[in-house]
Every structure is written in structure tokens, then in C-alpha cells.
Design a protein around this motif. Sequence first.
Motif, PDB file in Angstrom:
ATOM      1  N   LEU A   1      45.482   0.965  17.729  1.00  0.00           N
ATOM      2  CA  LEU A   1      46.121   0.492  16.508  1.00  0.00           C
ATOM      3  C   LEU A   1      46.319  -1.010  16.613  1.00  0.00           C
ATOM      4  O   LEU A   1      46.863  -1.492  17.606  1.00  0.00           O
ATOM      5  CB  LEU A   1      47.471   1.191  16.324  1.00  0.00           C
ATOM      6  CG  LEU A   1      48.168   0.976  15.000  1.00  0.00           C
ATOM      7  CD1 LEU A   1      47.418   1.704  13.886  1.00  0.00           C
ATOM      8  CD2 LEU A   1      49.593   1.483  15.072  1.00  0.00           C
ATOM      9  N   GLU A   2      45.821  -1.753  15.612  1.00  0.00           N
ATOM     10  CA  GLU A   2      45.988  -3.198  15.559  1.00  0.00           C
ATOM     11  C   GLU A   2      46.816  -3.568  14.338  1.00  0.00           C
ATOM     12  O   GLU A   2      46.330  -3.443  13.216  1.00  0.00           O
ATOM     13  CB  GLU A   2      44.634  -3.900  15.405  1.00  0.00           C
ATOM     14  CG  GLU A   2      43.743  -3.872  16.590  1.00  0.00           C
ATOM     15  CD  GLU A   2      42.442  -4.641  16.340  1.00  0.00           C
ATOM     16  OE1 GLU A   2      41.699  -4.768  17.294  1.00  0.00           O
ATOM     17  OE2 GLU A   2      42.180  -5.095  15.210  1.00  0.00           O
ATOM     18  N   PRO A   3      48.054  -4.010  14.533  1.00  0.00           N
ATOM     19  CA  PRO A   3      48.769  -4.552  13.381  1.00  0.00           C
ATOM     20  C   PRO A   3      47.983  -5.746  12.855  1.00  0.00           C
ATOM     21  O   PRO A   3      47.574  -6.605  13.631  1.00  0.00           O
ATOM     22  CB  PRO A   3      50.117  -4.989  13.954  1.00  0.00           C
ATOM     23  CG  PRO A   3      50.268  -4.182  15.207  1.00  0.00           C
ATOM     24  CD  PRO A   3      48.871  -4.018  15.744  1.00  0.00           C
ATOM     25  N   ILE A   4      47.717  -5.758  11.553  1.00  0.00           N
ATOM     26  CA  ILE A   4      46.927  -6.857  10.990  1.00  0.00           C
ATOM     27  C   ILE A   4      47.786  -8.097  10.852  1.00  0.00           C
ATOM     28  O   ILE A   4      47.385  -9.192  11.216  1.00  0.00           O
ATOM     29  CB  ILE A   4      46.279  -6.437   9.651  1.00  0.00           C
ATOM     30  CG1 ILE A   4      45.252  -5.329   9.914  1.00  0.00           C
ATOM     31  CG2 ILE A   4      45.610  -7.637   8.985  1.00  0.00           C
ATOM     32  CD1 ILE A   4      44.577  -4.788   8.678  1.00  0.00           C
TER      33      ILE A   4
ATOM     34  N   SER B   1      57.044  -2.945   4.603  1.00  0.00           N
ATOM     35  CA  SER B   1      55.675  -2.446   4.714  1.00  0.00           C
ATOM     36  C   SER B   1      54.989  -3.099   5.909  1.00  0.00           C
ATOM     37  O   SER B   1      55.453  -4.112   6.423  1.00  0.00           O
ATOM     38  CB  SER B   1      54.886  -2.730   3.439  1.00  0.00           C
ATOM     39  OG  SER B   1      54.741  -4.111   3.248  1.00  0.00           O
ATOM     40  N   GLU B   2      53.895  -2.479   6.324  1.00  0.00           N
ATOM     41  CA  GLU B   2      53.084  -3.055   7.382  1.00  0.00           C
ATOM     42  C   GLU B   2      51.650  -2.616   7.194  1.00  0.00           C
ATOM     43  O   GLU B   2      51.373  -1.620   6.526  1.00  0.00           O
ATOM     44  CB  GLU B   2      53.602  -2.677   8.768  1.00  0.00           C
ATOM     45  CG  GLU B   2      53.669  -1.207   9.054  1.00  0.00           C
ATOM     46  CD  GLU B   2      54.335  -0.904  10.386  1.00  0.00           C
ATOM     47  OE1 GLU B   2      54.491  -1.809  11.231  1.00  0.00           O
ATOM     48  OE2 GLU B   2      54.703   0.250  10.597  1.00  0.00           O
ATOM     49  N   ILE B   3      50.728  -3.386   7.779  1.00  0.00           N
ATOM     50  CA  ILE B   3      49.301  -3.145   7.616  1.00  0.00           C
ATOM     51  C   ILE B   3      48.678  -3.080   9.005  1.00  0.00           C
ATOM     52  O   ILE B   3      48.982  -3.912   9.867  1.00  0.00           O
ATOM     53  CB  ILE B   3      48.639  -4.280   6.800  1.00  0.00           C
ATOM     54  CG1 ILE B   3      49.348  -4.466   5.464  1.00  0.00           C
ATOM     55  CG2 ILE B   3      47.166  -4.000   6.592  1.00  0.00           C
ATOM     56  CD1 ILE B   3      48.945  -5.729   4.725  1.00  0.00           C
ATOM     57  N   HIS B   4      47.802  -2.091   9.210  1.00  0.00           N
ATOM     58  CA  HIS B   4      47.139  -1.919  10.509  1.00  0.00           C
ATOM     59  C   HIS B   4      45.669  -1.613  10.322  1.00  0.00           C
ATOM     60  O   HIS B   4      45.269  -1.059   9.309  1.00  0.00           O
ATOM     61  CB  HIS B   4      47.725  -0.730  11.283  1.00  0.00           C
ATOM     62  CG  HIS B   4      49.174  -0.809  11.530  1.00  0.00           C
ATOM     63  ND1 HIS B   4      49.715  -1.529  12.556  1.00  0.00           N
ATOM     64  CD2 HIS B   4      50.221  -0.235  10.882  1.00  0.00           C
ATOM     65  CE1 HIS B   4      51.027  -1.401  12.531  1.00  0.00           C
ATOM     66  NE2 HIS B   4      51.355  -0.628  11.524  1.00  0.00           N
ATOM     67  N   ARG B   5      44.889  -1.932  11.356  1.00  0.00           N
ATOM     68  CA  ARG B   5      43.545  -1.406  11.545  1.00  0.00           C
ATOM     69  C   ARG B   5      43.674  -0.382  12.652  1.00  0.00           C
ATOM     70  O   ARG B   5      44.456  -0.567  13.580  1.00  0.00           O
ATOM     71  CB  ARG B   5      42.599  -2.493  12.061  1.00  0.00           C
ATOM     72  CG  ARG B   5      41.927  -3.322  11.035  1.00  0.00           C
ATOM     73  CD  ARG B   5      40.930  -4.287  11.702  1.00  0.00           C
ATOM     74  NE  ARG B   5      41.597  -5.334  12.445  1.00  0.00           N
ATOM     75  CZ  ARG B   5      41.973  -6.508  11.915  1.00  0.00           C
ATOM     76  NH1 ARG B   5      41.752  -6.767  10.653  1.00  0.00           N
ATOM     77  NH2 ARG B   5      42.553  -7.411  12.661  1.00  0.00           N
ATOM     78  N   ALA B   6      42.886   0.670  12.588  1.00  0.00           N
ATOM     79  CA  ALA B   6      42.876   1.639  13.685  1.00  0.00           C
ATOM     80  C   ALA B   6      41.436   2.014  13.981  1.00  0.00           C
ATOM     81  O   ALA B   6      40.600   2.084  13.076  1.00  0.00           O
ATOM     82  CB  ALA B   6      43.688   2.875  13.323  1.00  0.00           C
TER      83      ALA B   6
END
Length: 192
Positions: A101-104, A113-118
Motif C-alpha cells: 500500500l502506497e499512500p499517494i 479522506s486519503e488516497i492510496h495505490r496498492a
Amino acid sequence: MEPSPQIDAEELAKRVGLTLRKIRQERELSLQQLAEVTSVSKLTLGKIERGDANPSLAIIWKIANGLKIPISLLLNENNEIKLSRKHEGNNVLSANEACTLEPIFDLPTYGSSEIHRAFLKPKSQYSPGAHQLGVIEYVTVMAGELIIHIEDEEYHLYEYDAIKFQADKVHTYVNPTEQTTVLHFVMTYTKS
């Protein structure tokens, strides 16, 4: 502006520890009280706060859920402008190492809110369980396929398909393919 280099595991552990201690002190919680609300042992929490332990994604989720905060808050960076490129930011592995999991964009304060790449490895699954009450997940498949189990329901998503659901329900992500599945997450939190 140049992207910030990926920090190593030791630096990430120190950052998580400092942030956790700050939040715990702001909320006037003892380590024992924090252990009770997060279901993480007092010993482990103490090691995390000192930067002596590199917590897994499962432990970070337990802490975030117990404190009712986004996990990206524990990976906090304080930059005004930030460029996010894949594999160059902070990342956390699931306990079984199937999901990265990479928090963007790290949030500098308690956010809603939060945004991630996985990145879900081939023929693997990731089970975060249920998140805190009120969390909504928006998941888009950017590459590959995803089967997501939400309680007793199953949904099969293909490239660019997206799903929105209440993440306070038990859910599991499954990559049924021989290639890495790339996901984009947006998570929203209600104020508690």
C-alpha cells in the motif's frame, strides 16, 4: 520540484513512532489505554513509538482504526507541494506481503479522506478486515483484475472498474490472475 526519495524502513518506523506518540499524548492516553483501543499490545506500541519496530500494514490498520484516523496520518509528511510517483513514496506491506500500500499524498493533519495505490501480487489475497465505523472505500482497478469479498457478497472487477462500499464491513481483496493487480483507493472518514 524533485520528488522526495523513498525513505527506508528504519526512517518510516521512526516517523510512524513519532506521529503515534504525538497523537497519543494529544489525546492524553497512556500506552495501556492505547493498547486497549487498538488491540495492539502495550509492548509493541512502545517499540513502535521508540522507532524500534517496523509495524506491518495489519498493525498500522489496527492503530488507525482504534484511534479513528486515516492510516496516512501515521505516515505524515509536511510538504506544501508534493509529487507522487509510483514506488517513490512511503509504502507498507501486508503481513503476508501480498499487498503493498502506497499512500499517494500524506495528510499533514487529521483528514477526512486519503488516497492510496496498492499492488496486489499474482494469485494472492489481502484481508484488512473491517475498518472503523463510517469509513467508505472507493476502489478502482487500474491494471489487472480484482475479486472483492464484502461480507457474504463477491464482486469481480476488471481494468478501470470501480466499487464503492462501507469499509466497516469485513472485506477481502483477491487477485485471481498471474499478473500484479494495481488498485487506486480513496477512503473517506466521517468525523467522530
